[in-house]
Structures are given as C-alpha cells and as structure tokens.
Design a protein around this motif. Structure first.
Motif, mmCIF file in Angstrom:
data_model
loop_
_atom_site.group_PDB
_atom_site.id
_atom_site.type_symbol
_atom_site.label_atom_id
_atom_site.label_comp_id
_atom_site.label_asym_id
_atom_site.label_seq_id
_atom_site.Cartn_x
_atom_site.Cartn_y
_atom_site.Cartn_z
ATOM 1 N N LYS A 22 0.851 -1.188 0.000
ATOM 2 C CA LYS A 22 0.000 0.000 0.000
ATOM 3 C C LYS A 22 0.891 1.245 0.000
ATOM 4 C CE LYS A 22 -3.479 -0.228 2.738
ATOM 5 N NZ LYS A 22 -4.293 -0.213 3.952
ATOM 6 N N ARG A 23 1.954 1.216 0.792
ATOM 7 C CA ARG A 23 2.893 2.345 0.856
ATOM 8 C C ARG A 23 3.764 2.426 -0.386
ATOM 9 N NH1 ARG A 23 3.729 4.802 5.727
ATOM 10 N NH2 ARG A 23 2.855 3.772 7.547
ATOM 11 N N TYR A 24 4.224 1.277 -0.851
ATOM 12 C CA TYR A 24 5.201 1.201 -1.942
ATOM 13 C C TYR A 24 4.768 0.158 -2.971
ATOM 14 C CZ TYR A 24 7.952 3.569 1.613
ATOM 15 O OH TYR A 24 8.381 4.430 2.575
ATOM 16 N N PRO A 25 3.822 0.487 -3.829
ATOM 17 C CA PRO A 25 3.340 -0.480 -4.815
ATOM 18 C C PRO A 25 4.458 -1.031 -5.712
ATOM 19 C CG PRO A 25 1.979 1.503 -4.840
ATOM 20 C CD PRO A 25 3.116 1.770 -3.902
ATOM 21 N N ALA A 26 5.491 -0.260 -5.957
ATOM 22 C CA ALA A 26 6.590 -0.702 -6.822
ATOM 23 C C ALA A 26 7.337 -1.903 -6.235
ATOM 24 C CB ALA A 26 7.560 0.450 -7.072
ATOM 25 N N LEU A 27 7.186 -2.146 -4.940
ATOM 26 C CA LEU A 27 7.903 -3.258 -4.303
ATOM 27 C C LEU A 27 7.225 -4.610 -4.523
ATOM 28 C CD1 LEU A 27 9.103 -1.678 -0.936
ATOM 29 C CD2 LEU A 27 10.435 -2.147 -3.012
ATOM 30 N N LYS A 28 6.027 -4.616 -5.100
ATOM 31 C CA LYS A 28 5.331 -5.892 -5.316
ATOM 32 C C LYS A 28 6.172 -6.876 -6.117
ATOM 33 C CE LYS A 28 0.464 -4.974 -4.857
ATOM 34 N NZ LYS A 28 -0.851 -4.999 -5.480
ATOM 35 N N GLU A 29 6.922 -6.370 -7.086
ATOM 36 C CA GLU A 29 7.718 -7.295 -7.908
ATOM 37 C C GLU A 29 8.906 -7.871 -7.134
ATOM 38 O OE1 GLU A 29 10.252 -5.673 -11.177
ATOM 39 O OE2 GLU A 29 9.385 -3.759 -10.555
ATOM 40 N N TYR A 30 9.161 -7.333 -5.926
ATOM 41 C CA TYR A 30 10.265 -7.816 -5.094
ATOM 42 C C TYR A 30 9.758 -8.573 -3.868
ATOM 43 C CZ TYR A 30 12.606 -4.416 -8.006
ATOM 44 O OH TYR A 30 13.072 -3.709 -9.085
ATOM 45 N N ASP A 31 8.525 -9.081 -3.948
ATOM 46 C CA ASP A 31 7.936 -9.727 -2.776
ATOM 47 C C ASP A 31 8.765 -10.910 -2.286
ATOM 48 O OD1 ASP A 31 7.167 -11.336 -4.955
ATOM 49 O OD2 ASP A 31 5.228 -11.825 -4.072
ATOM 50 N N GLU A 32 9.346 -11.673 -3.208
ATOM 51 C CA GLU A 32 10.168 -12.822 -2.798
ATOM 52 C C GLU A 32 11.393 -12.361 -2.009
ATOM 53 O OE1 GLU A 32 12.977 -16.313 -4.738
ATOM 54 O OE2 GLU A 32 11.716 -15.133 -6.058
ATOM 55 N N GLY A 75 11.885 3.046 8.897
ATOM 56 C CA GLY A 75 11.475 4.447 8.849
ATOM 57 C C GLY A 75 10.982 4.797 7.458
ATOM 58 N N VAL A 76 9.849 5.492 7.394
ATOM 59 C CA VAL A 76 9.283 5.851 6.092
ATOM 60 C C VAL A 76 9.205 7.366 5.884
ATOM 61 C CG1 VAL A 76 8.018 3.692 5.837
ATOM 62 C CG2 VAL A 76 6.902 5.630 6.929
ATOM 63 N N LYS A 77 9.577 8.121 6.893
ATOM 64 C CA LYS A 77 9.540 9.579 6.766
ATOM 65 C C LYS A 77 10.557 10.010 5.704
ATOM 66 C CE LYS A 77 10.001 13.798 9.432
ATOM 67 N NZ LYS A 77 10.324 14.349 10.749
ATOM 68 N N ASP A 78 10.101 10.747 4.742
ATOM 69 C CA ASP A 78 10.947 11.292 3.669
ATOM 70 C C ASP A 78 11.590 10.214 2.802
ATOM 71 O OD1 ASP A 78 10.378 13.853 4.688
ATOM 72 O OD2 ASP A 78 12.127 13.797 5.996
ATOM 73 N N ARG A 79 11.104 8.987 2.838
ATOM 74 C CA ARG A 79 11.675 7.929 1.998
ATOM 75 C C ARG A 79 11.127 8.092 0.584
ATOM 76 N NH1 ARG A 79 14.573 3.686 2.990
ATOM 77 N NH2 ARG A 79 14.115 3.654 5.216
ATOM 78 N N ILE A 80 12.007 8.428 -0.332
ATOM 79 C CA ILE A 80 11.606 8.669 -1.711
ATOM 80 C C ILE A 80 11.723 7.391 -2.538
ATOM 81 C CG2 ILE A 80 12.165 9.961 -3.811
ATOM 82 C CD1 ILE A 80 13.212 12.184 -1.854
ATOM 83 N N ASP A 81 12.842 6.700 -2.395
ATOM 84 C CA ASP A 81 13.102 5.511 -3.208
ATOM 85 C C ASP A 81 12.663 4.257 -2.451
ATOM 86 O OD1 ASP A 81 14.012 3.523 -4.842
ATOM 87 O OD2 ASP A 81 16.124 4.084 -4.721
ATOM 88 N N PRO A 82 11.676 3.535 -2.957
ATOM 89 C CA PRO A 82 11.207 2.341 -2.247
ATOM 90 C C PRO A 82 12.260 1.241 -2.150
ATOM 91 C CG PRO A 82 10.117 2.530 -4.386
ATOM 92 C CD PRO A 82 10.915 3.783 -4.180
ATOM 93 N N MET A 83 13.269 1.240 -3.023
ATOM 94 C CA MET A 83 14.316 0.211 -2.937
ATOM 95 C C MET A 83 15.040 0.290 -1.599
ATOM 96 S SD MET A 83 14.028 -1.642 -5.591
ATOM 97 C CE MET A 83 15.524 -2.619 -5.625
ATOM 98 N N GLY A 84 15.053 1.452 -0.989
ATOM 99 C CA GLY A 84 15.670 1.596 0.326
ATOM 100 C C GLY A 84 15.041 0.677 1.362
ATOM 101 N N VAL A 85 13.760 0.358 1.194
ATOM 102 C CA VAL A 85 13.102 -0.579 2.112
ATOM 103 C C VAL A 85 13.785 -1.945 2.031
ATOM 104 C CG1 VAL A 85 10.941 -1.800 2.610
ATOM 105 C CG2 VAL A 85 10.900 0.648 2.058
ATOM 106 N N ILE A 86 14.134 -2.353 0.826
ATOM 107 C CA ILE A 86 14.832 -3.632 0.660
ATOM 108 C C ILE A 86 16.216 -3.551 1.277
ATOM 109 C CG2 ILE A 86 15.824 -5.244 -1.020
ATOM 110 C CD1 ILE A 86 13.474 -4.467 -2.890
ATOM 111 N N TRP A 87 16.953 -2.485 0.965
ATOM 112 C CA TRP A 87 18.328 -2.368 1.465
ATOM 113 C C TRP A 87 18.360 -2.394 2.989
ATOM 114 C CZ3 TRP A 87 19.114 -3.790 -2.935
ATOM 115 C CH2 TRP A 87 19.053 -3.054 -4.108
ATOM 116 N N VAL A 88 17.491 -1.611 3.636
ATOM 117 C CA VAL A 88 17.542 -1.555 5.107
ATOM 118 C C VAL A 88 17.023 -2.838 5.736
ATOM 119 C CG1 VAL A 88 17.418 0.971 5.184
ATOM 120 C CG2 VAL A 88 15.311 -0.346 5.415
ATOM 121 N N SER A 89 16.065 -3.491 5.095
ATOM 122 C CA SER A 89 15.558 -4.756 5.644
ATOM 123 C C SER A 89 16.672 -5.800 5.686
ATOM 124 C CB SER A 89 14.388 -5.270 4.808
ATOM 125 O OG SER A 89 13.291 -4.381 4.877
#
Length: 161
Positions: A22-32, A75-89
C-alpha cells in the motif's frame, strides 16, 4: 513474543505485505526478496513495522527465551526511493545474523563502524542471491556508503579508539 512456525511466519509476512505494498506499490515485484528478510524477523519472534516518524531503520533487539530476538523498524519519513526498504531490511537482517551487541562494541566508534559494515556485507551477500536485484546494485552501494558515512564521522571525531 514467541518463535513462530514457518506457516505462522508466512501469515505474518503476508499481513505485513498489505501495508508494504500500500505504501510502496513498486515493491510488489520484489515480494520474494522482502519475504526472506521479513520472515527471518518473524520466525525469531520479532515483528516488522513501519514508522512514519523515522527516516532510517532500526534493529530493535529484545530478550526472548534466554536468547535474543529483534524487531525490524523501517522508517518511512521522507523515503523517496522504495528500494531503500529492501536495502535496510537486509541490513537489519545482517544484524540479526550477528552475535549480540556488547557495550564494548557499542561504546567504541571504530568497532561500531566495523559491526555496521559487517551487517551491510552480510546483506550484500544475501541480496546477490536474487537476480531481480542485479540491475540495482549500484544503487545499493550508494545507499550503503551513505549510511556508513555517519559512523565514519564518529571515528574521525573520536581519535582515541
């Protein structure tokens, strides 16, 4: 909190994916890819949550059954690039893979930097298992290096290490 079965961890990850996508629809292709990191936290008794007031991620350890588990707080404040969610995870998964942090390491900027670098190295090795990420590795290296700068500054400001 409890250690979860594979099936229970899958259910929790699927629930977390609802908010993630919902926050980052572009991440759906990286669900695995995300499934691996999120599952690791849930299986060890932790949680994954998004924090709208934080800009960075944190590894939030706590004692569990005579050992240690941790939450992954993204953290999602000011997160522009959704790939950062993958990197930090994966970076925080790197910490989950390390021994428990000691005060000797926490209080020594050089040792802290080494621990942070090691967590990024563990993340890099695991991320390379996913062919879908190969086109993004330059971006990963920039992100990692930017994150490590703050720890490098602490070493420079504390010459007695």
């Amino acid at each position: 909190m409890e250690i979860l079965t594979n099936e229970d961890a899958k259910i929790r990850v699927d629930q977390t994916f609802v908010e993630t996508f919902k926050r980052y629809p572009a991440l759906k292709e990286y669900d695995e890819v995300l499934r691996f990191a999120f599952t690791a936290f849930y299986k060890q008794g932790g949680h994954v949550r998004f924090d709208p007031d934080r800009t960075g991620s944190i590894f939030e350890p706590f004692p569990l059954l005579g050992g240690r588990s941790a939450n992954l707080v993204i953290g999602v404040k000011d997160r522009i690039d959704p790939m950062g969610v993958i990197w930090v995870s994966f970076h925080e998964w790197g910490h989950l893979s390390q021994p428990i942090l000691t005060d000797d390491i926490r209080l020594n900027p050089t040792l802290t930097h080494q621990r942070e670098s090691e967590a990024w190295d563990l993340a890099e090795v695991k991320l390379k298992d996913y062919a879908i990420l190969q086109p993004h590795f330059d971006q990963f290296y920039l992100y990692r290096n930017d994150c490590l700068k703050s720890y490098q500054k602490k070493i420079s400001n504390n010459p007695i290490t």
